[in-house]
Design a protein around this motif. Structure first.
Motif, PDB file in Angstrom:
ATOM      1  N   ALA A  30       5.106  12.523   4.064  1.00  0.00           N
ATOM      2  CA  ALA A  30       4.152  11.410   4.020  1.00  0.00           C
ATOM      3  C   ALA A  30       3.920  10.948   2.579  1.00  0.00           C
ATOM      4  O   ALA A  30       3.800   9.753   2.301  1.00  0.00           O
ATOM      5  N   VAL A  31       3.856  11.911   1.646  1.00  0.00           N
ATOM      6  CA  VAL A  31       3.698  11.559   0.228  1.00  0.00           C
ATOM      7  C   VAL A  31       4.907  10.753  -0.243  1.00  0.00           C
ATOM      8  O   VAL A  31       4.769   9.723  -0.913  1.00  0.00           O
ATOM      9  N   SER A  32       6.088  11.215   0.109  1.00  0.00           N
ATOM     10  CA  SER A  32       7.313  10.504  -0.295  1.00  0.00           C
ATOM     11  C   SER A  32       7.334   9.091   0.273  1.00  0.00           C
ATOM     12  O   SER A  32       7.714   8.122  -0.417  1.00  0.00           O
ATOM     13  N   ARG A  33       6.919   8.934   1.533  1.00  0.00           N
ATOM     14  CA  ARG A  33       6.929   7.601   2.156  1.00  0.00           C
ATOM     15  C   ARG A  33       5.944   6.665   1.464  1.00  0.00           C
ATOM     16  O   ARG A  33       6.211   5.469   1.294  1.00  0.00           O
ATOM     17  N   GLN A  34       4.782   7.183   1.040  1.00  0.00           N
ATOM     18  CA  GLN A  34       3.806   6.330   0.354  1.00  0.00           C
ATOM     19  C   GLN A  34       4.368   5.812  -0.973  1.00  0.00           C
ATOM     20  O   GLN A  34       4.204   4.643  -1.317  1.00  0.00           O
ATOM     21  N   ILE A  35       5.038   6.679  -1.717  1.00  0.00           N
ATOM     22  CA  ILE A  35       5.621   6.244  -2.994  1.00  0.00           C
ATOM     23  C   ILE A  35       6.749   5.234  -2.739  1.00  0.00           C
ATOM     24  O   ILE A  35       6.885   4.241  -3.463  1.00  0.00           O
ATOM     25  N   GLN A  36       7.526   5.463  -1.682  1.00  0.00           N
ATOM     26  CA  GLN A  36       8.594   4.526  -1.350  1.00  0.00           C
ATOM     27  C   GLN A  36       8.020   3.166  -0.945  1.00  0.00           C
ATOM     28  O   GLN A  36       8.580   2.117  -1.305  1.00  0.00           O
ATOM     29  N   ARG A  37       6.898   3.154  -0.197  1.00  0.00           N
ATOM     30  CA  ARG A  37       6.271   1.887   0.185  1.00  0.00           C
ATOM     31  C   ARG A  37       5.782   1.125  -1.047  1.00  0.00           C
ATOM     32  O   ARG A  37       5.880  -0.103  -1.112  1.00  0.00           O
ATOM     33  N   LEU A  38       5.258   1.854  -2.029  1.00  0.00           N
ATOM     34  CA  LEU A  38       4.804   1.211  -3.256  1.00  0.00           C
ATOM     35  C   LEU A  38       5.998   0.588  -3.997  1.00  0.00           C
ATOM     36  O   LEU A  38       5.905  -0.540  -4.503  1.00  0.00           O
ATOM     37  N   GLU A  39       7.125   1.328  -4.046  1.00  0.00           N
ATOM     38  CA  GLU A  39       8.328   0.794  -4.697  1.00  0.00           C
ATOM     39  C   GLU A  39       8.810  -0.466  -3.981  1.00  0.00           C
ATOM     40  O   GLU A  39       9.190  -1.458  -4.620  1.00  0.00           O
ATOM     41  N   GLN A  40       8.780  -0.443  -2.656  1.00  0.00           N
ATOM     42  CA  GLN A  40       9.218  -1.617  -1.894  1.00  0.00           C
ATOM     43  C   GLN A  40       8.296  -2.802  -2.138  1.00  0.00           C
ATOM     44  O   GLN A  40       8.746  -3.940  -2.287  1.00  0.00           O
ATOM     45  N   ALA A  41       6.998  -2.556  -2.205  1.00  0.00           N
ATOM     46  CA  ALA A  41       6.030  -3.639  -2.418  1.00  0.00           C
ATOM     47  C   ALA A  41       6.197  -4.256  -3.804  1.00  0.00           C
ATOM     48  O   ALA A  41       6.054  -5.471  -3.979  1.00  0.00           O
ATOM     49  N   LEU A  42       6.520  -3.416  -4.794  1.00  0.00           N
ATOM     50  CA  LEU A  42       6.665  -3.907  -6.167  1.00  0.00           C
ATOM     51  C   LEU A  42       8.079  -4.397  -6.461  1.00  0.00           C
ATOM     52  O   LEU A  42       8.301  -5.088  -7.456  1.00  0.00           O
TER      53      LEU A  42
END
Length: 286
Positions: A30-42
């Motif tokens: 879940a932590v990894s997915r949150q960081i990946q979502r932030l990368e996708q958003a930015l």
């Protein structure tokens, strides 16, 4: 996106997905997915995953600095939203020169915004109100004075006073030598007027002194002497039997100031709204 940003900042501090998962708590995926979502958003890669453990990319370093600012700002916004409603007694001093019935509607509007606040209103002269505030007997006071006397006061606006005289007095042309109908000492306007006249080597001659503004106007209308009247109200009220006159050195400007306790807590919102309403009150008729 705030949660994703918070997770990324925690990772930068801990340096480990496992440690972040323990702090939140979340699972490591879940932590990894949150960081990946932030990368996708930015639209940018924040972690160099070729390293073990992953390290921040140059973009990630920049996002980390800005992200901390955003999280700090968001925390302050939450604190404002969670601030307790003001409650209790608020003690306000209002200088006599502004204690007019037309201000009642604005004061009532402030009280209505804070239903848990009970207002204790006291009118008086600026020097007396300032001393009561200094002694802790008032939470705030609105004064008519000058900034040099109260360095820490909050400026609200200006009150301009003009000289008025009866038609009879004007017809005789005696206004320059006439006596005055004024409030008693320590009236702020009277003190300023005396100082201005003294600069010209002229004494302040008082025909009558009375606190009540209505009686003052009546005596001026009867030709007993000159009076002072707020310029902002002159055109609005059009007082009968008197009109403005030019008397050298007699037109005055006083600062409208608020002094307040530095420890008001939630009550500071009440003080802010009262200051805004008084500012609007004196600015309606420039």
């Amino acid at each position: 996106m705030i949660e994703e940003l918070r997770t990324f900042v925690l990772f930068a501090e801990e340096g480990s997905i496992q440690k972040v998962a323990q702090r939140l708590p979340l699972t490591q995926p879940a932590v990894s997915r949150q960081i990946q979502r932030l990368e996708q958003a930015l639209g940018a890669q924040l972690l160099d995953r070729r390293q073990k453990p992953p390290t921040l990319t140059p973009t990630g370093v920049d996002v980390l600095a800005r992200g901390r600012e955003i999280l700090d700002g968001f925390a302050k916004l939450k604190a404002i939203a969670a601030a307790p409603e003001p409650e209790g007694v608020f003690r306000l001093g209002l200088v006599n020169g502004l204690a007019h019935h037309s201000l009642a509607e604005r004061i009532a509007a402030v009280v209505a915004r804070f239903p848990q606040v009970s207002l204790r209103l006291k009118s008086g002269w600026s020097a007396d109100l300032a001393e009561q505030h200094r002694l802790g007997l008032l939470d705030a006071a609105i004064l008519l004075s000058d900034k040099s006397r109260f360095h820490e006061a909050q400026p609200i606006g200006e009150e301009e006073l003009v000289t008025i005289a009866s038609h009879t007095l004007i017809a005789t042309g005696a206004q320059q030598q006439s006596r005055w109908v004024l409030s008693p000492e320590p009236c702020d306007a009277r003190r300023r007027l005396a100082g201005r006249l003294a600069e010209q080597g002229r004494p302040l001659l008082v025909a009558a002194e009375i606190e009540d503004a209505g009686l003052q106007m009546g005596l001026v209308r009867q030709g007993l002497g000159l009076g002072l009247f707020p310029k902002r109200l002159l055109d609005r009220t059009k007082p009968e039997g008197v009109e403005p006159v030019e008397v050298a050195g007699a037109n005055l400007k006083l600062d409208v100031l608020m002094v307040r306790s530095p420890h008001l807590g939630p009550m500071a919102r009440v003080a802010d709204d009262l200051a805004d309403e008084v500012r609007a009150f004196i600015s309606i008729f420039p």
